[in-house]
Design an enzyme around this catalytic site. Sequence first.
Site, PDB file in Angstrom:
ATOM      1  N   GLU A  31      65.202 -42.332 -17.725  1.00 60.92           N
ATOM      2  CA  GLU A  31      64.126 -41.478 -17.247  1.00 60.92           C
ATOM      3  C   GLU A  31      64.669 -40.051 -17.293  1.00 60.92           C
ATOM      4  O   GLU A  31      65.742 -39.786 -16.725  1.00 60.92           O
ATOM      5  CB  GLU A  31      63.779 -41.881 -15.808  1.00 60.92           C
ATOM      6  CG  GLU A  31      62.400 -41.465 -15.431  1.00 60.92           C
ATOM      7  CD  GLU A  31      62.038 -41.823 -13.993  1.00 60.92           C
ATOM      8  OE1 GLU A  31      62.635 -42.751 -13.414  1.00 60.92           O
ATOM      9  OE2 GLU A  31      61.136 -41.154 -13.469  1.00 60.92           O
ATOM     10  N   ARG A 256      75.196 -53.690 -12.291  1.00 58.36           N
ATOM     11  CA  ARG A 256      75.438 -52.246 -12.345  1.00 58.36           C
ATOM     12  C   ARG A 256      76.914 -51.962 -12.167  1.00 58.36           C
ATOM     13  O   ARG A 256      77.645 -52.738 -11.562  1.00 58.36           O
ATOM     14  CB  ARG A 256      74.670 -51.530 -11.225  1.00 58.36           C
ATOM     15  CG  ARG A 256      73.207 -51.434 -11.463  1.00 58.36           C
ATOM     16  CD  ARG A 256      72.524 -50.856 -10.248  1.00 58.36           C
ATOM     17  NE  ARG A 256      72.509 -49.398 -10.248  1.00 58.36           N
ATOM     18  CZ  ARG A 256      71.541 -48.677 -10.804  1.00 58.36           C
ATOM     19  NH1 ARG A 256      70.533 -49.264 -11.414  1.00 58.36           N
ATOM     20  NH2 ARG A 256      71.567 -47.372 -10.738  1.00 58.36           N
ATOM     21  N   LYS A 266      71.330 -40.945  -9.336  1.00 59.01           N
ATOM     22  CA  LYS A 266      70.742 -39.673  -9.767  1.00 59.01           C
ATOM     23  C   LYS A 266      70.236 -38.864  -8.593  1.00 59.01           C
ATOM     24  O   LYS A 266      70.386 -37.659  -8.548  1.00 59.01           O
ATOM     25  CB  LYS A 266      69.547 -39.966 -10.659  1.00 59.01           C
ATOM     26  CG  LYS A 266      69.870 -40.385 -12.047  1.00 59.01           C
ATOM     27  CD  LYS A 266      68.533 -40.635 -12.693  1.00 59.01           C
ATOM     28  CE  LYS A 266      68.652 -41.033 -14.126  1.00 59.01           C
ATOM     29  NZ  LYS A 266      67.320 -41.313 -14.671  1.00 59.01           N
TER      30      LYS A 266
HETATM   31  P1  ATP Z   1      69.893 -44.168 -10.636  1.00 60.15           P
HETATM   32  O1  ATP Z   1      69.683 -45.476  -9.953  1.00 60.15           O
HETATM   33  O2  ATP Z   1      71.313 -43.723 -10.708  1.00 60.15           O
HETATM   34  O3  ATP Z   1      69.026 -43.081 -10.096  1.00 60.15           O
HETATM   35  P2  ATP Z   1      68.253 -45.121 -12.749  1.00 60.15           P
HETATM   36  O4  ATP Z   1      68.510 -46.546 -12.899  1.00 60.15           O
HETATM   37  O5  ATP Z   1      67.021 -44.739 -12.023  1.00 60.15           O
HETATM   38  O6  ATP Z   1      69.527 -44.397 -12.142  1.00 60.15           O
HETATM   39  P3  ATP Z   1      67.419 -44.679 -15.441  1.00 60.15           P
HETATM   40  O7  ATP Z   1      67.236 -43.403 -16.149  1.00 60.15           O
HETATM   41  O8  ATP Z   1      66.234 -45.487 -15.114  1.00 60.15           O
HETATM   42  O9  ATP Z   1      68.247 -44.361 -14.120  1.00 60.15           O
HETATM   43  O10 ATP Z   1      68.505 -45.549 -16.168  1.00 60.15           O
HETATM   44  C1  ATP Z   1      68.490 -45.854 -17.524  1.00 60.15           C
HETATM   45  C2  ATP Z   1      69.167 -47.181 -17.723  1.00 60.15           C
HETATM   46  O11 ATP Z   1      70.507 -47.120 -17.232  1.00 60.15           O
HETATM   47  C3  ATP Z   1      68.473 -48.288 -16.967  1.00 60.15           C
HETATM   48  O12 ATP Z   1      68.312 -49.367 -17.862  1.00 60.15           O
HETATM   49  C4  ATP Z   1      69.404 -48.631 -15.860  1.00 60.15           C
HETATM   50  O13 ATP Z   1      69.344 -50.001 -15.590  1.00 60.15           O
HETATM   51  C5  ATP Z   1      70.770 -48.239 -16.423  1.00 60.15           C
HETATM   52  N1  ATP Z   1      71.701 -47.864 -15.357  1.00 60.15           N
HETATM   53  C6  ATP Z   1      71.538 -46.870 -14.447  1.00 60.15           C
HETATM   54  N2  ATP Z   1      72.574 -46.840 -13.590  1.00 60.15           N
HETATM   55  C7  ATP Z   1      73.421 -47.831 -13.951  1.00 60.15           C
HETATM   56  C8  ATP Z   1      74.687 -48.315 -13.454  1.00 60.15           C
HETATM   57  N3  ATP Z   1      75.281 -47.763 -12.406  1.00 60.15           N
HETATM   58  N4  ATP Z   1      75.267 -49.348 -14.101  1.00 60.15           N
HETATM   59  C9  ATP Z   1      74.673 -49.906 -15.163  1.00 60.15           C
HETATM   60  N5  ATP Z   1      73.503 -49.499 -15.674  1.00 60.15           N
HETATM   61  C10 ATP Z   1      72.867 -48.486 -15.090  1.00 60.15           C
HETATM   62 MG    MG Z   2      65.383 -46.230 -13.089  1.00 59.66          MG
END
Ligand code: ATP
Ligand code: MG
Length: 545
Positions: A31, A256, A266
């Site tokens: 995102e 994760r 984020k």
């Molecule tokens: P955050 O939880 O840190 O705000 P998010 O998951 O909302 O991050 P996205 O932009 O939706 O951020 O993430 C893009 C991809 O990265 C998604 O498929 C998510 O599952 C993966 N992702 C995000 N954080 C992690 C992590 N700590 N470990 C593994 N994969 C991750």
């Molecule tokens: Mg997300």
Amino acid sequence: MEEISNFIKTIMINDLESGKCKSILTRFPPEPNAYLHIGHARAIITNFELAESLNGKTNLRFDDTNPAKEDVEFVEAIKNDIEWLGYHPAKILFGSDYFDQTYDLAIKLIKKGLAYVCDLNQEEISKYRGDFNNPGIDSPYRNRSIEENLELFKNMREGKYQEGEKVLRAKIDMTSPNINMRDPVLYRILYINHHRTGNKWCIYPMYDFAHPIQDAIEGITHSLCSLEYDNHRPLYDWVVEKCEMPHIPQQIEFGRLNITDTIMSKRYLRELVNTNKVTGYDDPRMPTLVGLARRGYTPDSIKNFVKASGLSRINSTIEGNMLEHFLREDLKLKSSRLMAVLDPLKVVITNYEDDKIEYVEALNNSENEDLGSRKIAFSKNIYIERSDFELEKPNKHYKRLALGVEVRLFHAYFIKANDVVYDKDGQIIEVHCTYDPLTKSGSGFNERKPNGTIHFVEATTAIPTTFNLFETLVIDNPEDKRSFIERLNPNSWMVKKGYIEKVKDHFDVLEKFQFIRDGYYAVDKNSKDDDLIFNRIVSLKSSVK
Ligand code: ATP
Ligand code: MG
């Protein structure tokens, strides 16, 4: 570099062998609402490397269906991060590219009697939804006619209602044990300008509706996501099935990646930036990819770290020092090893000629001759590390300089301390030593054993340098329940003013060195040749040998 192999690869290989898919197509779907952090690197590396290892491809698709926090700044930053890691998306796409198709599919669901416009507000919707112990209750608007729903949904699109006044919901099962299946919201009204579609839309699809549709349209075979989407999978499959998508993608979840003593969300990273607790997303203490890059971490160190952390269906918390290990491994043979003095103490060699400078040729990296050699200056005036001198040798384990004690200077001579000079505050400002000309480095002198070996820089040629030293951003402690802002480490960024040997006149930003007995360093982005700034990436594992 290590091959990537895990349970997802096994599924992919089976799917190829059984003919379920002809080739692998994955996607990384960030995102664009913040910069990527090292947790995202797990998702990026997993998607790109798994596909590549099976001759497949990976798309970068921006999940830009929530215009509230999205911005082009983040789109560009994310593209750069992926490039920096060394990956090339087969296509760069945007969820918003499919807004028309997504809207048409919503109409299709309405026509099939599988979606309805609901007038409950957010609070009421969650109240009606029930919880783990209590089944949900049907919305009073659940049985609107198809015609009425079509009319109301069209009105939603045309901007006839306020935000929150109406939503489109899937008609699934309000008593499902999976709360995500209790008539989830598919579309909501938002009067927000979208960074790509402007004000064309005032209704936006929810992630759970848009994502499976996007995956299906693009022909994604394996849609990898983190574990929290596990109980969204039935909804994912429902959307693909009920929208009658010709291609059926498969969602697979993985754990994760979390790292101790830092923050990996984020939302929190944004808070640190917006409240000026750090200097920006590329602050060298940040776990963002831009922060790690500025600090001096290499793409290979990050990739090897992520691969070594393994991948399973369990969230993992890895010690931050494991990342440091991979940086040391990467730079060990690639970087020149120089002498730097971070906290200088002046040493005067009283029996050395005034105004004379002599040079000793030394390899830049004793384990890699390809890195060449340089000339190291020595003269009457040198600097040593303040911590390498004590008035009195405190114990037999102390292997540094003290009054009456002789040490070896790397690439120079044995010196012995005889006297000190104090300033008016009682601080030692100079150590007077004598050197033994017979002990020159390379002479093979072995009649006495010095009390250890220390490093130095020649004072008249040394380059004044600023050193940024970092500790963890937050201090994790299971007992400490305070918020991360309250647990911020006050010593996370320390500045030292010292010297490095004059090896050359120009330093490129991000050029990396090992400063012997200390650690690995990279030239900071704000560094200039007449105002050198180095960031310590990591310290050497065993500092004093
Ligand atoms: P955050 O939880 O840190 O705000 P998010 O998951 O909302 O991050 P996205 O932009 O939706 O951020 O993430 C893009 C991809 O990265 C998604 O498929 C998510 O599952 C993966 N992702 C995000 N954080 C992690 C992590 N700590 N470990 C593994 N994969 C991750
Ligand atoms: Mg997300």
